[in-house]
Design a protein around this motif. Sequence first.
Motif, mmCIF file in Angstrom:
data_model
loop_
_atom_site.group_PDB
_atom_site.id
_atom_site.type_symbol
_atom_site.label_atom_id
_atom_site.label_comp_id
_atom_site.label_asym_id
_atom_site.label_seq_id
_atom_site.Cartn_x
_atom_site.Cartn_y
_atom_site.Cartn_z
ATOM 1 N N VAL A 1 -1.269 0.948 7.891
ATOM 2 C CA VAL A 1 -2.381 -0.133 7.320
ATOM 3 C C VAL A 1 -2.757 -0.669 8.536
ATOM 4 O O VAL A 1 -1.805 -1.447 8.241
ATOM 5 C CB VAL A 1 -2.077 -0.135 5.793
ATOM 6 C CG1 VAL A 1 -2.771 -0.993 5.106
ATOM 7 C CG2 VAL A 1 -0.562 1.501 5.359
ATOM 8 N N LEU B 1 -6.994 2.154 6.620
ATOM 9 C CA LEU B 1 -5.875 3.125 6.609
ATOM 10 C C LEU B 1 -6.195 4.332 7.774
ATOM 11 O O LEU B 1 -7.475 4.413 8.764
ATOM 12 C CB LEU B 1 -5.888 4.137 5.792
ATOM 13 C CG LEU B 1 -4.822 3.752 4.499
ATOM 14 C CD1 LEU B 1 -4.933 2.798 3.759
ATOM 15 C CD2 LEU B 1 -4.657 4.911 3.089
ATOM 16 N N VAL C 1 0.779 -1.443 -0.087
ATOM 17 C CA VAL C 1 -0.004 0.271 0.038
ATOM 18 C C VAL C 1 0.555 1.121 0.004
ATOM 19 O O VAL C 1 2.015 0.929 0.893
ATOM 20 C CB VAL C 1 -1.395 -0.026 0.764
ATOM 21 C CG1 VAL C 1 -2.023 1.595 0.778
ATOM 22 C CG2 VAL C 1 -1.294 -1.549 1.750
#
Length: 1609
Positions: free
Chosen positions: A257, A1096, A33
């Motif tokens: 994350v 997130l 990510v």
Amino acid sequence: MGTNLRSWLYLILLFFVIVGVNAQNRRPKNVQVAVKAKWQGTPLLLEAGELISKESKQLFWEFTDAWLGSDGDDDDTDCKSARDCLLKISKQASTLLAQPVASLFHFSLTLRSASPRLVLYRQLADESLSSFPHGDDPSATGCCWVDTGSSLFYDVADLQSWLGSSPAAGDAVQGPELFDFDHVHFDSRAGSPVAVLYGAVGTDCFRKFHLSLAKAAKEGKVTYVVRPVLPLGCEGKTRPCGAIGAKDNVSLAGYGVELALKNMEYKAMDDSAIKKGITLEDPRTEDLSQDVRGFIFSKILDRKPELRSEVMAFRDYLLSSTVSDTLDVWELKDLGHQTAQRIVHASDPLQSMQEINQNFPSVVSSLSRMKLNESIKDEILSNQRMVPPGKALLALNGALLNIEDMDLYMLMDLAHQELSLANQFSKLKIPDGSIRKLLLTTPLPEPDSYRVDFRSVHVNYLNNLEEDDMYKRWRSNLNEILMPAFPGQLRYIRKNLFHAVYVIDPATACGLESIDTLRSLYENQVPVRFGVILYSTQLIKTIEENGGQIPSSDAQVKEDISTMVIRLFLYIKEHHGIQTAFQFLGNINTLRTESADSSEEDIEQEHVDGAFVETILPKVKSPPQDMLLKLQQEHTLKEASEASSMFVFKLGLAKLKCSFLMNGLVFDSVEEETLLNAMNDELPKIQEQVYYGQIESHTNVLDKLLSESGLSRYNPQIISGGKNKPRFVSLASSTREGESMLNDVNYLHSPETSDDVKYVTHLLAADVATKKGMKLLHEGVRYLIGGSKSARLGVLFSSSQNADPNSLLFIKFFEKTASSFSHKEKVLYFLDKLCLFYEREYLLKTSVESASSQMFVDKVAELAEEYGLSSKAYRSCLAESLDEQLLQRLTKVAKFVSWELGLESDANAIISNGRVIFPVDERTFLGQDLNLLESMEFNQRVKPVQEIIEGIEWQEVDPDLLTSKYFSDVFMFVSSAMATRDRSSESARFEVLNSEYSAVLLGNENATIHIDAVIDPLSPTGQKLASLLQVLQKHVQTSMRIVLNPMSSLVDIPLKNYYRYVLPNTDDYSSTGFDVDGPKAFFANMPLSKTLTMNLDVPEPWLVEPVIAIHDLDNILLENLGDTTTLQAVFEVESLVLTGHCAEKDHEAPRGLQLILGTKNKPHLVDTLVMANLGYWQMKVSPGVWYLQLAPGRSSELYVLKGGNDGSQDQSSLKRITIDDLRGKVVHLEVVKRKGKEHEKLLVPSDDDDGVQQNSERRSWNSNFLKWASGFVGGRQQSMKGDSKKEHEKGGRQEKTINIFSIASGHLYERFLKIMILSVLKNTNRPVKFWFIKNYLSPQFKDVIPHMAQEYNFEYELITYKWPTWLHKQKEKQRIIWAYKILFLDVIFPLSLEKVIFVDADQIIRTDMGELYDMDIKGRPLAYTPFCDNNREMDGYRFWRQGFWKEHLRGRPYHISALYVVDLVKFRETAAGDNLRVFYETLSKDPNSLSNLDQDLPNYAQHTVPIFSLPQEWLWCESWCGNATKSKARTIDLCNNPMTKEPKLQGARRIVTEWPDLDLEARKFTAKILGEDVELNEPVAAATEKPNPPPSNDISEDSEQDLESKAEL
């Protein structure tokens, strides 16, 4: 050993022969990510300049010069890659910085924390260019230009000719506005014309412009300012290292994350396969050094590389089997203590904590098998007697930090602040041990209020509770104050506990009205001692004009009405008693209000005469008129009345017009409510002192309170009372010039104290060519004459360069006296006379003759002789009357005042130990204000460090230098530097916790920064803190004491997720090319068969959305990835959130007030409105300089922003807001009602009858100008931008638009959402507008929806609202989504939207929604459908029929939340949103309440926020309604069935006949837009799918029902 290993490996091979190749088909999968900023990249080199200027403004220029110096022939030839450039830039900067700061600088540079500042400069550069028409100037495409306000120069030759033509002449045109963050060249002379250079170090044009502007600044021609910008297209024109980072959008770090294991009790996954999308190359290889079930595979492979495939297959098998372990309750019991033991015993405890809590589902089984050391458990349990289990605390150098708001950027700023201070202190030669002690001192909290000592003969008390007869039946037992009572209930005790003394002018309406209030409270026997201090506003004005003295001769002062009333009042008090005197004042007011011709404010002479006669007529024998005449002529009691005004002037209370003191606390409102509130606030303080025996029956309460903490004077500029933070500058961080300037200052002391150490240093910046400056200087001298033991006074003469010779001469005399005679006994009296003489004879006199200078010298010499000083020294002054030295010194001072203090160069200001008081109101400023400032600064800022400084052993300093001046300087430097610290005054006593067995101790004792932490390692907070503490340990010199505080007896797995905190790294910079890759979160070897959901954890101000994500991030099943080994997602920080609180003094927050934000040229780019909850508001911004103001229309008609010039200005002032970092801003606004509008309401409630008329009125003041952008509250992305009416007619849709709002997350629900959209459109001919909450929509959906809107002819808008920090936060994604359905309805939509219908994404519409939209919901803000009850099978699940809900509903229905109507006008008017948030805040803290948030909350609140019940046919769902009523259903909702747990898709195909056709249509359209093939055959599995079996007790599953099952029970 080798034989051993070989036999192991043969076993492995044998194992694979048996198991087969199953594991090889299940190659490990990863997840990666990244988060990027929305803005274009910024050059790293320019970011370095911004970071270094945080350390000191001068370093920016040194860094620039160093970089220009290295510009020679080599031109970065030694740098072959981005990484080389990064290291070169970092090395260059490190040579200018102290070591600890240099390490932090390197980290901050890789963190890109200065990038937003460069985006801000880019905004200013664009504005600079757009403010000048370029014409066809071919050179106007340059990479650098200079803006002078009147013209732009792209060519150095043009600039040179402008500089040559004496730019001073162009002063008529205003130069560019300068900001605090601007880089002003340190040679610039304050007041010279401004020239701003836009350009980037590293380009040729920058070097040429810089050299000529720096030269011009040295010559005093310009104020040279640099704003670093590398314009687009100029990347190729700079040296290679100058463009690093500028190419791509900035990749950010400093966020977390999580991949959470998802409960799949109900199957809610989309069965359409992922066809194609953007293919991102697979990132880094797997990390083989991690421990997998006791094996470290990197070591095995080093020894046996030839067996790689077999070894890797074995590793994959181990990885795939670790997550599925389940734990029984007895295994969970000590899991927290076992984790603590593993961490404490690890060689790198922080790394161990991070590996455990960030991969917890994979390591939990091995942890639970660990043998527990009982001493660890015992110590944890003993610590938990003082700290609740699981509680987290974090303190940096003793100051507690708010862990909830903590992020990497804030932590780095705090660390930088401490290191920077340590650096300043070490320059003062303070030893390391003492620096550490200084940094550990916690500042005292700023008191909210101060008491003013008003005790004097001028207080006229009306009553005395202890002596007056009217109170004799009251009890005198003081302990009764401790008895419980209802809130606000008064306590009638015969003791003067509360003293309310009103300070008023008796000739004003406000003053007389407060007398009436006071008398009425007295007559109602309120237990307060009332009094007044009277003053005359007119006389105080005269005193101010007369230099703080009452004019001596009678002729000079014509008696005003106020003074006369005071005299008459005192006369009546003396002869007829205080009651009659108060009656006299009351009579004046009665006559004033009764007189027809008088304007409301004025008190006429006749009112006073009439009241006097009326008051004393019954009391006297002789005619009162004669007495009045006699009193007026003889000026009886004149001195006493004038002294009363003088007393108020000295107290500083005259500015407040009407005020009262409650036991010395100042209140500027005299309303009855304020008095009662003041009593309630004071009561607990008195109760506490009574309880502890500090106040007894014989104690004089007023004397006790005022002698302990009473100030002699009230000056709101000095005693800010917590609201306006004082402004501080660190005198220790001054530039070299500033330091030498401060060393040159000669200080004056009170008589006989010149050899004492002075804790407080007042620096007066005074322009003696002005009356203001002289007044300030004169008061300073008088203050010292009055005597001050702990302060000294230095003068910074800030006269302009072209000052007249006499003022320069005066400066010479003053400086000569201070430098040569400051120790003399009568020197202050001499200076006092010198000031008087200069003010009287020379100040503001224009004609200057040499003779007058000679006379001046003669007079001064004569004065000097008189006071025992040598006259010779003064006579020599004339000889070198205007020497260069003096002018240089004045220039130095002007630069210091301008660039270091940020004031005008000829400002009059006071700097007390770094605290800047500006502007100084010279009329009301007295020497006593310096006394006040001295005591405030000493108590607040010197006391905490006094003992440490006095205890320092100065080993590196020559003992001869350790004079009282040296120590006074140290106090000045240290306390000014400490005051600039932005830190909390809260601390905790960590030392009471034991740390022998269960704590981690790291670092050495002499570290600059000490961290104290209490952490539960198995908590979301622990996941984040483990990474943050590692950063500190690696990049900052720290010592740490981390006490582990896990939950003691767990009943469920504490962490059901994987977590990564993203940090920057040098490896993000390519070592082969000039690319910057940016940091990413990388999850290696994630479980294949578990469904994961991605969330997130970003810093509070970031608004983030996914921009690249092929897969469904809500339902990640890695075994479906096929050949791809890494699932990738890229998010974007779409904007930053600017939040604030808006208050109106003494009133509730101005709910519904509209605010707009923009630039100076475009004032309205975004807007919002103020909530009632805490006056909260929010807007979306990007880095830049913004201006906030009230929106045109009703908001600005009723209110003005306070904090302009004087708070009462007609113009609504602009508030400038600078966004130049990633930490957002919290802005506190205060508004005041305009004059004459005090009683008008902002939101006018509409009656139901004339609601339509009201609505059209509302639109007239709102919609014409204010095209409300929910987008700034929501990102406005409209598909149909033309005239909507024409569009609608074109598509055959007419009438009023239907507004429908929905929310979806995950590919399955987005698939449902498209079907819902089609079903709405196919059943109505009216125009439709859809509103979607954008936070959770996938990039694919956002790509498709504009095309769909065009194809099917509807409008849409994407909206969002950032969850406010003060509102209790939900942790799980599903619950956050539910909360968005109900909590922000009043603020998430534009104000012009009057009604909206919420429709669940998985609903199918079978009717014209226009009918529901037009339905009369009887003035209720909300309309829902009640749950139907004809499906008897479900009776056991109808929880609202029993227990708590049955009691609470009291016969009202329980409604379903899948479909509801919101009348937004009514919703806002009745504060329904505010009420719902209050209920939510109260209930949500209990984990057992609001289990079904979006439904439970409105049903619970329906007694306060009424709900209209819609007819049953509006919502049918099989689970609850049964098939009998299905044929009448207008909408069908696919509710989850808690009995069968049937998957969503299967239920949809079975229940709704039209669903497959709508689904096919939507999928075909989506495939067409995305360029994919659509599978027309439904997957076979879907048709034959059975309801899921009951869930196993798996780690990933809740023990309670799945959240989604409750979603629309």
